[in-house]
Design a protein around this motif. Structure first.
Motif, short mmCIF file in Angstrom:
data_model
loop_
_atom_site.label_atom_id
_atom_site.label_comp_id
_atom_site.label_asym_id
_atom_site.label_seq_id
_atom_site.Cartn_x
_atom_site.Cartn_y
_atom_site.Cartn_z
N ASN A 2 0.79 -1.28 -0.27
CA ASN A 2 -0.01 0.27 -0.30
C ASN A 2 0.98 1.25 -0.02
O ASN A 2 1.57 1.75 0.91
CB ASN A 2 -1.27 -0.08 1.27
N THR A 3 0.71 2.01 -1.22
CA THR A 3 1.77 3.37 -1.05
C THR A 3 0.72 4.66 -0.63
O THR A 3 1.44 5.89 -0.78
CB THR A 3 2.02 3.41 -2.28
N LYS A 4 -0.29 4.13 0.13
CA LYS A 4 -1.26 5.76 -0.36
C LYS A 4 -1.39 5.94 1.37
O LYS A 4 -1.32 4.72 2.16
CB LYS A 4 -2.37 5.52 -0.84
N ILE A 5 -0.96 7.03 1.60
CA ILE A 5 -1.12 7.42 3.29
C ILE A 5 -2.59 6.79 3.88
O ILE A 5 -3.72 7.68 2.60
CB ILE A 5 -0.97 9.15 3.95
N ALA A 64 2.94 2.01 6.65
CA ALA A 64 3.15 3.58 6.72
C ALA A 64 4.29 3.96 7.57
O ALA A 64 4.48 4.08 8.58
CB ALA A 64 1.84 3.51 7.59
N GLN A 90 4.59 4.87 2.26
CA GLN A 90 3.67 6.09 2.13
C GLN A 90 3.96 6.90 2.08
O GLN A 90 3.57 8.31 1.41
CB GLN A 90 2.63 5.63 2.46
N SER A 111 2.57 7.35 -3.72
CA SER A 111 4.14 7.66 -2.21
C SER A 111 3.83 9.12 -2.43
O SER A 111 4.23 9.90 -2.94
CB SER A 111 4.57 7.30 -2.83
#
Length: 245
Positions: A2-5, A64, A90, A111
């Protein structure tokens, strides 16, 4: 990976430091994942050792992580870019002139790459000379709107406004927050933020209409004996976020 905050209600995510996997997991759990946990490139002897260690954190907390410079040290810009190219975290911290290089290295649009911009002493004007050479040159001060346009040109995600010295630069911070809201850029207030001023600092950005806010709370919540971020303080900060967002 997962690269999204994960922002709380799409608006706020914490950025705090860690010194162990156990501490990082506790931080992640205490914030229900609405956090990026800082790992400083300056704490490692070289890029390969940083990558090896940070991978463990990635796996433990769903990527994260925030790849940091280390007190905004411009000499670490290349290390952050090289680490981020491999890990695709992230969140990555970067000095102003190295943002485009870092976005190209990471090679994705998800990112989050912040852009170190400093107070100038004049509301509405910011210092963008934060790189290894430019930080040693006469200050390059531009309107915050120009800085935001340049950041977008380079593929940056936010202004990291540092060093704020808490509320000592409040008038400048308000001007930056208003500009970020108007021009649709995220904002990361950084420097001197503690349990006492945290709510006001985040509230200023919310009131201005900033869409995404990542307050950095570092040394003020680190236990001097263990070097770990105090989980009870993280819980307090997260409770404030849930109260005001």
């Amino acid at each position: 990976m997962n690269t999204k905050i994960s922002f709380y209600k799409g608006r706020v995510a914490l950025n705090v430091l860690t010194n162990s996997l156990e501490n990082a997991k506790a931080i992640y759990d205490a914030t229900e994942g609405h956090v990026v946990v800082g790992l400083l490139s300056a704490d490692y002897p070289d890029v390969p050792s940083a990558i090896t260690d940070m991978k463990q954190y990635q796996e433990a907390i769903d990527n994260a992580i925030s790849v940091g410079l280390g007190a905004g040290n411009p000499k670490q810009w290349r290390a952050v870019a090289e680490i981020s190219a491999v890990l695709k975290p992230q969140h990555a911290n970067q000095v102003f002139p190295a943002v485009g290089f870092t976005r190209a290295k990471i090679d994705n649009d998800t990112s989050f790459i912040n852009t170190l911009v400093s107070p100038s002493g004049t509301p509405g004007m910011v210092k963008i000379t934060t790189g290894p050479l430019s930080s040693q040159a006469p200050d390059g001060v531009v309107p915050v709107e120009s800085a935001i346009a340049l950041i977008k040109d380079m593929g940056g995600s936010s202004i990291k406004f540092f060093p704020m010295k808490g509320l000592a630069t409040k008038d400048e911070y308000i001007a930056v927050a208003k500009a970020c809201a108007e021009h649709d850029l995220a904002l990361e207030p950084t420097g001197g933020i503690d349990l006492d001023n945290f709510e006001e600092i985040v509230q200023i950005a919310l009131d201005a209409g900033v869409k995404e806010i990542i307050p950095h709370v570092y040394t003020s919540i680190i236990d001097k004996d263990s070097g770990s971020t105090r989980i009870e303080d993280v819980e307090t900060l997260y409770a404030i976020i849930k109260k005001i967002v």
